[in-house]
Design a protein around this motif. Structure first.
Motif, PDB file in Angstrom:
ATOM      1  N   ARG A  65      -1.067  11.702 -16.005  1.00 55.27           N
ATOM      2  CA  ARG A  65      -0.789  11.383 -14.749  1.00 55.27           C
ATOM      3  C   ARG A  65       0.777  11.721 -14.254  1.00 55.27           C
ATOM      4  O   ARG A  65       1.076  12.381 -13.254  1.00 55.27           O
ATOM      5  N   PHE A  70       0.323   4.498  -6.962  1.00 48.51           N
ATOM      6  CA  PHE A  70      -0.865   4.153  -5.965  1.00 48.51           C
ATOM      7  C   PHE A  70      -2.177   4.568  -6.450  1.00 48.51           C
ATOM      8  O   PHE A  70      -3.147   4.860  -5.401  1.00 48.51           O
ATOM      9  N   GLY A  71      -2.468   4.646  -7.623  1.00 46.09           N
ATOM     10  CA  GLY A  71      -3.961   5.153  -8.135  1.00 46.09           C
ATOM     11  C   GLY A  71      -3.722   5.490  -9.556  1.00 46.09           C
ATOM     12  O   GLY A  71      -2.867   5.811 -10.022  1.00 46.09           O
ATOM     13  N   GLU A  72      -4.785   5.384 -10.190  1.00 42.12           N
ATOM     14  CA  GLU A  72      -5.045   5.771 -11.607  1.00 42.12           C
ATOM     15  C   GLU A  72      -4.984   7.188 -11.910  1.00 42.12           C
ATOM     16  O   GLU A  72      -4.458   7.571 -12.720  1.00 42.12           O
ATOM     17  N   ALA A  73      -5.827   7.790 -10.917  1.00 39.29           N
ATOM     18  CA  ALA A  73      -6.142   9.287 -11.336  1.00 39.29           C
ATOM     19  C   ALA A  73      -4.913  10.089 -11.341  1.00 39.29           C
ATOM     20  O   ALA A  73      -4.069  10.039 -10.277  1.00 39.29           O
ATOM     21  N   SER A  84       0.965  -1.268   0.045  1.00 38.36           N
ATOM     22  CA  SER A  84      -0.158  -0.090  -0.089  1.00 38.36           C
ATOM     23  C   SER A  84       0.850   1.199   0.001  1.00 38.36           C
ATOM     24  O   SER A  84       2.094   1.121   0.276  1.00 38.36           O
ATOM     25  N   ARG A  85       0.116   2.322  -0.265  1.00 38.19           N
ATOM     26  CA  ARG A  85       1.063   3.708  -0.346  1.00 38.19           C
ATOM     27  C   ARG A  85       1.423   3.933   0.944  1.00 38.19           C
ATOM     28  O   ARG A  85       2.457   4.377   1.044  1.00 38.19           O
ATOM     29  N   ASP A  96      -4.749  13.122 -10.135  1.00 42.57           N
ATOM     30  CA  ASP A  96      -4.601  13.695  -8.844  1.00 42.57           C
ATOM     31  C   ASP A  96      -4.189  12.905  -7.769  1.00 42.57           C
ATOM     32  O   ASP A  96      -3.481  13.454  -6.710  1.00 42.57           O
ATOM     33  N   THR A  97      -4.200  11.499  -7.807  1.00 42.21           N
ATOM     34  CA  THR A  97      -3.638  10.602  -6.866  1.00 42.21           C
ATOM     35  C   THR A  97      -2.314  10.639  -6.955  1.00 42.21           C
ATOM     36  O   THR A  97      -1.540  10.626  -5.900  1.00 42.21           O
ATOM     37  N   CYS A  98      -1.641  10.692  -8.069  1.00 42.62           N
ATOM     38  CA  CYS A  98      -0.222  10.574  -8.514  1.00 42.62           C
ATOM     39  C   CYS A  98       0.243  11.992  -7.741  1.00 42.62           C
ATOM     40  O   CYS A  98       1.447  11.999  -7.244  1.00 42.62           O
ATOM     41  N   GLU A 118      -0.886  13.686  -5.105  1.00 43.19           N
ATOM     42  CA  GLU A 118      -0.751  13.725  -3.866  1.00 43.19           C
ATOM     43  C   GLU A 118       0.288  12.663  -3.399  1.00 43.19           C
ATOM     44  O   GLU A 118       0.918  12.775  -2.217  1.00 43.19           O
ATOM     45  N   THR A 119       0.550  11.679  -3.902  1.00 39.88           N
ATOM     46  CA  THR A 119       1.652  10.731  -3.810  1.00 39.88           C
ATOM     47  C   THR A 119       2.975  11.577  -3.768  1.00 39.88           C
ATOM     48  O   THR A 119       3.846  11.321  -3.051  1.00 39.88           O
TER      49      THR A 119
END
Length: 269
Positions: free
Chosen positions: A130, A87-90, A60-61, A92-94, A96-97
């Motif tokens: 991304r 850790f995610g497709e979106a 997990s992240r 915005d998730t990248c 945040e990572t």
């Protein structure tokens, strides 16, 4: 205070590659740093092995962030995170990572174009979006942060070299600081990759690519040589071979030659 991201960026010199030594715990990170590593990388596969899990999307992240922070705390050189697909497709998730990774003290991370836990790639446009979002988040940080964009479809058997090169060129246009096509078909492809972009290129030294010297990679124009899980797999090979001898034949010779405890202690201090 030293800008760890800027120090990491300064290592990226095309034609004069440094070795990003991928570690899997605090001890291996300290040993590698004591032995001369200029920067440490995490390895998603090697980390997964320490948790008793397979590679590819099984960490997990939060686990990856905690692991990265352990390595950052263990050494006084830059540490870069292997953060799989962000850790995610979106997009915005990248983004945040990236922000969360920077908070751990990492000098940078890599993000790949694989739609984990499967090994198929994202569509090129989405993959580029991304990276663009990740780069935007990196540029908004109060310090330097190196974003490496990976095109993994050649390694995973889902697209060819022309598509891989088109992707890293798109990643460059999106602002990536470094690009990476793991395990191209031939060593000659590496020079082609380096000539296709104007940003530093990372090369994975694993499998057949371990037969080439750093000087050869330098001549090809490479800026960074990462080990991925190769060093961790080498240690697992020792465990595998020694254990088979012990449990099959009662033969303990696989435990030698070994390094002395005092030598290890000296490297860990």
């Amino acid at each position: 205070m030293t800008d760890i991201g800027a120090a990491f960026r300064a290592l990226h010199k095309p034609g004069d590659p440094f070795i990003l030594a991928n570690a899997w715990d605090a001890g291996s990170a300290r040993m590698l740093a004591a032995l001369g590593a200029q920067a440490i990388g995490t390895s998603s596969a090697a980390h997964a092995f320490t948790l008793g899990r397979p590679d590819m999307g099984h960490v997990s992240r939060d686990e990856a962030l905690a692991h990265a922070q352990t390595l950052v705390s263990a050494v006084n050189i830059p540490v870069s995170g292997d953060f799989e697909n962000g850790f995610g497709e979106a997009p915005d998730t990248c983004a945040e990572t990236v922000r969360l990774a920077a908070e751990t003290g990492l000098a940078g991370i890599s993000i790949e174009d694989t739609a984990l836990p499967a090994d198929a790639p994202y569509d090129r446009d989405l993959a580029t979006d991304r990276i663009r979002a990740a780069v935007s988040a990196a540029r908004a940080l109060p310090r330097d942060f190196i974003l490496c964009a990976r095109a993994d479809g050649v390694m995973n058997g889902h697209y060819d070299m022309p598509e891989a090169i088109a992707r890293i060129q798109a990643f460059e246009q999106a602002g990536a600081d470094c690009v990476y096509i793991p395990l191209p078909p031939t060593f000659d492809d590496i020079a082609t990759i380096c000539q296709s972009v104007n940003v530093p290129v990372n090369v994975l030294v694993a499998g057949k690519f371990t037969s080439h010297l750093r000087l050869q990679y330098a001549k090809a124009g490479v800026a960074r040589l990462s080990l991925g899980s190769a060093l961790a797999r080498a240690t697992h090979r020792v465990i595998h071979d020694a254990a088979k001898k012990m449990f099959t034949d009662g033969d303990f010779s696989g435990l030698m030659p070994s390094i002395s405890g005092s030598e290890i202690d000296a490297l860990l201090k």
